[in-house]
Design an enzyme around this catalytic site. Structure first.
Site, PDB file in Angstrom:
ATOM      1  N   LYS A  10       0.844  -1.206   0.000  1.00 31.36           N
ATOM      2  CA  LYS A  10       0.000   0.000   0.000  1.00 31.36           C
ATOM      3  C   LYS A  10       0.871   1.244   0.000  1.00 31.36           C
ATOM      4  O   LYS A  10       2.040   1.221   0.426  1.00 31.36           O
ATOM      5  CB  LYS A  10      -0.948   0.033   1.195  1.00 31.36           C
ATOM      6  N   ASP A 137      -2.502  -1.620  10.745  1.00 34.68           N
ATOM      7  CA  ASP A 137      -2.675  -1.608   9.285  1.00 34.68           C
ATOM      8  C   ASP A 137      -3.294  -2.897   8.746  1.00 34.68           C
ATOM      9  O   ASP A 137      -3.510  -3.006   7.538  1.00 34.68           O
ATOM     10  CB  ASP A 137      -1.314  -1.407   8.594  1.00 34.68           C
TER      11      ASP A 137
END
Ligand code: C5P
Length: 282
Positions: A10, A137
């Protein structure tokens, strides 16, 4: 039946650090783009829990219970009241300690794969709760799309980016410690920022709207990172941002030839040794 999965990286396109919480974490507001740059994970039925690491980026990655994929399998098995019997092969391509979310992505991907392998009937909310316990996350990687993350990172909303294209991801030889960077950051002490976009944008327009509140803390801890950012910003007058708590930096392109040309010029402009990977937005 074995299950083969891709575990993506990401980028934090925006990252606002709103305030420090009583639990020591920070409330965030961050827009996340997934990349088509992935680790690969193979899950095979076995009579005990095992992890095998391979791939070009596996050096220094823990193979024991410190690895989030082991903890993910154990936590899911405990929630289901079953033994954690699975052989995990993890092929690492994503660099470690770079802010690309590799370890969190691996944990989320294992949770999703084991849901299928073990025919688990846990709801999305139950899986997200296990994910959030593993790391801030992890929940964002339980969904395939882009995301807006809030709270500690555990409040995730699907989000479609107004831009898609290519990212040049610059990875220095050194990593950064996430707790150290958050510890050095001065929060905004403000409420959530507005999203500044309406309609499709070019890569250059989009880059002008991106920010990361952790950059100055990371540069304080690792002045070489600021030097790299400054050197890269001078190449074709591009804005270069940090992802997460670093140490990777990125800049965005609309066309493959532009990205490749920039990569060549950037590698010769920067004094520190870095690698530059070109990845498509997912
Ligand atoms: O949740 P995770 O283990 O990834 O967090 C690593 C560290 O990053 C935390 O111990 C904390 O220092 C910092 N952090 C934070 N606020 C967040 C996420 C992480 O302060 N929202």
């Amino acid at each position: 039946m074995p299950i083969q999965l891709r575990s993506p990286a990401k980028l934090n396109l925006t990252l606002a650090v709103l305030n420090r919480r009583p639990d020591g974490f920070h409330n965030l507001h961050s827009h996340i783009l997934k990349l088509d740059w992935c680790d690969e994970i193979l899950l095979e039925p076995a009579d005990r829990l095992g992890l095998r690491l391979e791939g070009p980026a596996c050096a220094g990655v823990p193979v024991g219970p410190e690895n989030l994929v082991i903890r993910a399998a154990e936590r899911l098995a405990a929630a289901l009241g079953r033994p954690p019997e699975v052989a995990i092969t993890l092929a690492k391509h994503l660099p470690h300690g770079a802010g690309l979310g590799g370890g969190s992505s691996n944990a989320a991907t294992v949770l999703l794969g084991l849901q299928a392998l073990w025919r688990s009937g846990l709801s999305d909310a139950q899986l997200a709760e296990i994910g959030a316990d593993l790391g801030s996350d992890v929940p964002l990687f339980l969904r395939p799309s882009g995301a807006l993350i809030e709270g500690r990172g555990d409040r995730v909303t699907d989000w479609a980016s107004p831009w898609s294209g290519l990212a040049c991801v610059i990875v220095p030889r050194f990593g950064l410690s996430t707790p150290a960077v958050y510890g050095a950051c001065k929060p905004r002490d403000a409420s959530r920022p507005e999203s500044p976009w309406c309609g499709r944008m070019t890569a250059r327009q989009f880059m002008q709207t991106l920010y990361n509140d952790l950059e100055s803390a990371a540069f304080e801890i690792e002045p070489r990172l600021q030097e790299i950012q400054q050197a890269l910003s001078g190449v074709d007058d591009r804005i270069v941002r940090m992802t997460g708590s670093g140490s990777a930096l990125f800049t965005l392109f609309d066309r493959q030839d532009e990205a490749e040309q920039w990569r060549i010029s950037a590698l010769s402009a920067v004094g520190e040794p870095v690698t530059i990977h070109i990845a498509q937005s997912a």
